[in-house]
Design an enzyme around this catalytic site. Structure first.
Site, PDB file in Angstrom:
ATOM      1  N   GLY A 105      28.586  14.750  -5.121  1.00 32.00           N
ATOM      2  CA  GLY A 105      27.813  15.820  -4.278  1.00 32.00           C
ATOM      3  C   GLY A 105      26.245  15.693  -4.781  1.00 32.00           C
ATOM      4  O   GLY A 105      25.794  17.051  -5.015  1.00 32.00           O
ATOM      5  N   SER A 110      32.689  28.287 -10.445  1.00 29.94           N
ATOM      6  CA  SER A 110      31.580  29.379  -9.632  1.00 29.94           C
ATOM      7  C   SER A 110      32.038  30.733 -10.323  1.00 29.94           C
ATOM      8  O   SER A 110      33.202  31.117 -10.580  1.00 29.94           O
ATOM      9  CB  SER A 110      31.996  29.303  -8.345  1.00 29.94           C
ATOM     10  OG  SER A 110      31.405  30.370  -7.653  1.00 29.94           O
ATOM     11  N   TYR A 142      38.174  29.663  -1.653  1.00 32.24           N
ATOM     12  CA  TYR A 142      37.253  29.395  -2.491  1.00 32.24           C
ATOM     13  C   TYR A 142      37.249  29.692  -3.888  1.00 32.24           C
ATOM     14  O   TYR A 142      37.246  29.089  -4.978  1.00 32.24           O
ATOM     15  CB  TYR A 142      35.744  29.770  -1.827  1.00 32.24           C
ATOM     16  CG  TYR A 142      34.428  29.329  -2.751  1.00 32.24           C
ATOM     17  CD1 TYR A 142      34.132  27.918  -2.613  1.00 32.24           C
ATOM     18  CD2 TYR A 142      33.985  29.974  -3.693  1.00 32.24           C
ATOM     19  CE1 TYR A 142      32.845  27.576  -3.271  1.00 32.24           C
ATOM     20  CE2 TYR A 142      32.714  29.629  -4.375  1.00 32.24           C
ATOM     21  CZ  TYR A 142      32.208  28.303  -4.321  1.00 32.24           C
ATOM     22  OH  TYR A 142      31.211  27.911  -4.998  1.00 32.24           O
ATOM     23  N   LYS A 195      38.133  27.532  -7.315  1.00 32.00           N
ATOM     24  CA  LYS A 195      37.217  27.480  -8.480  1.00 32.00           C
ATOM     25  C   LYS A 195      38.105  28.050  -9.788  1.00 32.00           C
ATOM     26  O   LYS A 195      37.744  27.672 -10.831  1.00 32.00           O
ATOM     27  CB  LYS A 195      35.959  28.331  -8.226  1.00 32.00           C
ATOM     28  CG  LYS A 195      35.123  27.635  -7.179  1.00 32.00           C
ATOM     29  CD  LYS A 195      34.801  26.326  -7.648  1.00 32.00           C
ATOM     30  CE  LYS A 195      33.412  25.666  -6.709  1.00 32.00           C
ATOM     31  NZ  LYS A 195      32.850  24.459  -7.222  1.00 32.00           N
ATOM     32  N   TYR A 223      24.604  33.573   4.130  1.00 29.20           N
ATOM     33  CA  TYR A 223      24.068  34.705   3.801  1.00 29.20           C
ATOM     34  C   TYR A 223      22.823  35.225   4.457  1.00 29.20           C
ATOM     35  O   TYR A 223      21.952  34.504   4.881  1.00 29.20           O
ATOM     36  CB  TYR A 223      23.824  35.050   2.451  1.00 29.20           C
ATOM     37  CG  TYR A 223      25.109  35.061   1.359  1.00 29.20           C
ATOM     38  CD1 TYR A 223      26.132  35.900   1.381  1.00 29.20           C
ATOM     39  CD2 TYR A 223      25.275  33.961   0.565  1.00 29.20           C
ATOM     40  CE1 TYR A 223      27.222  35.743   0.701  1.00 29.20           C
ATOM     41  CE2 TYR A 223      26.565  33.574  -0.039  1.00 29.20           C
ATOM     42  CZ  TYR A 223      27.377  34.738  -0.244  1.00 29.20           C
ATOM     43  OH  TYR A 223      28.470  34.509  -0.841  1.00 29.20           O
TER      44      TYR A 223
END
Ligand code: NAP
Length: 246
Positions: free
Chosen positions: A11, A141, A154, A158, A195
């Site tokens: 990524g 995270s 999520y 993590k 956000y």
């Protein structure tokens, strides 16, 4: 002499992964720049590394799929002559009520954020074991440490990645392979697009250092963990969050 500077960053076409690839490239690492869809962006990262005198190549692989994750490590053997540093950075976010998450959506988050790292590590382990050297760095995270409302899949993926980091650190240490996680807090990338400005201001107020960092701050921790100075560090979670979670 063994080359200890061959890195694969998953990524790496955008965001944090891009900054990691650029910083490793600047510091003499040869870099395989993995991406899933954004070929043009990945080629740009490669061009930037080459402009700075480094060597890099882009490689398309959806690491949420086992065969493609293995093909990425095969490409490292072919293009870099092996792999010393594996940075599992690829990931996706998902924000919704946990009761609304479908089986497919849950699978996509787990496959992208957790299984991907399992697969690439499985593929890289024989090569690293053979040379008795390897560094695996997983990008976790803060939500994997403390959990986030509306981000159950999520957060769980993590938290799982942190568990995988600690388990692999124990299992692979005898082979000369260290495994650590870098756990970012709030970092300015495309992932924050979900956000609103108000939400970002509210988040910023919760960060003791008073600002939202960029991918570079995360990349610096990865560079450290990749280097000689981190040789005795394994199984750790290094938080890069401006004090957001202590
Ligand atoms: P981003 O800007 O959305 O970039 C995601 C990168 O991952 C892109 O290069 C994308 O490739 C790639 N990717 C996604 N799924 C992939 C797959 N299945 N196979 C290969 N590549 C894949 O994200 P980011 O903010 O930089 O996040 C990077 C990592 O840091 C993630 O693991 C994320 O969970 C973690 N993190 C981010 C933050 C934050 O605030 N930004 C905070 C904590 C942790 P394409 O360009 O080809 O789509």
């Amino acid at each position: 002499m063994k080359n200890k500077k061959r890195a694969v960053v998953t990524g790496a076409s955008r965001g944090i992964g891009k900054e990691i690839a650029l910083l490793l490239g600047k510091n003499g690492y040869t870099v395989l720049v993995n991406y899933k869809k954004n070929k043009e962006a990945a080629e740009e990262v490669v061009a930037l590394i080459r402009e700075n005198g480094g060597w890099a190549k882009a490689f398309c692989a959806d690491v949420s799929k086992r065969t493609e994750a293995f093909s990425l490590i095969e490409a490292a053997e072919k293009e870099l002559g092996g792999i010393d540093i594996l940075v599992n950075n690829a990931g996706i976010s998902q924000t919704k009520l946990f009761t609304d998450v479908s089986e497919e959506e849950l699978e996509e988050v787990f496959a992208s954020n957790l299984k991907s790292a399992f697969y690439t590590a499985q593929a890289a382990e024989p090569l690293m074991r053979h040379q008795a050297f390897g560094r695996i760095i997983n990008i976790a995270s803060v939500w994997g440490e403390e959990g986030a409302s509306m981000e159950a899949a999520y957060s769980a993926s993590k938290a799982g990645l942190i568990g995988l980091t600690k388990a692999l650190a124990k299992e692979l240490a005898p082979s000369g392979i260290t495994v650590n996680a870098v756990s970012p807090g709030v970092i300015k990338t495309d992932m924050l697009a979900q956000y609103s400005e108000d939400e970002l201001s509210a988040l910023t107020e919760e960060i003791p250092l008073g600002y939202i960092a960029g991918g570079r701050e995360v990349a610096e921790a990865v560079l450290f963990l990749s280097g000689e100075g981190a040789s005795y560090i394994t199984g750790q979670v290094i938080a890069v969050n401006g004090g957001f979670h202590i």
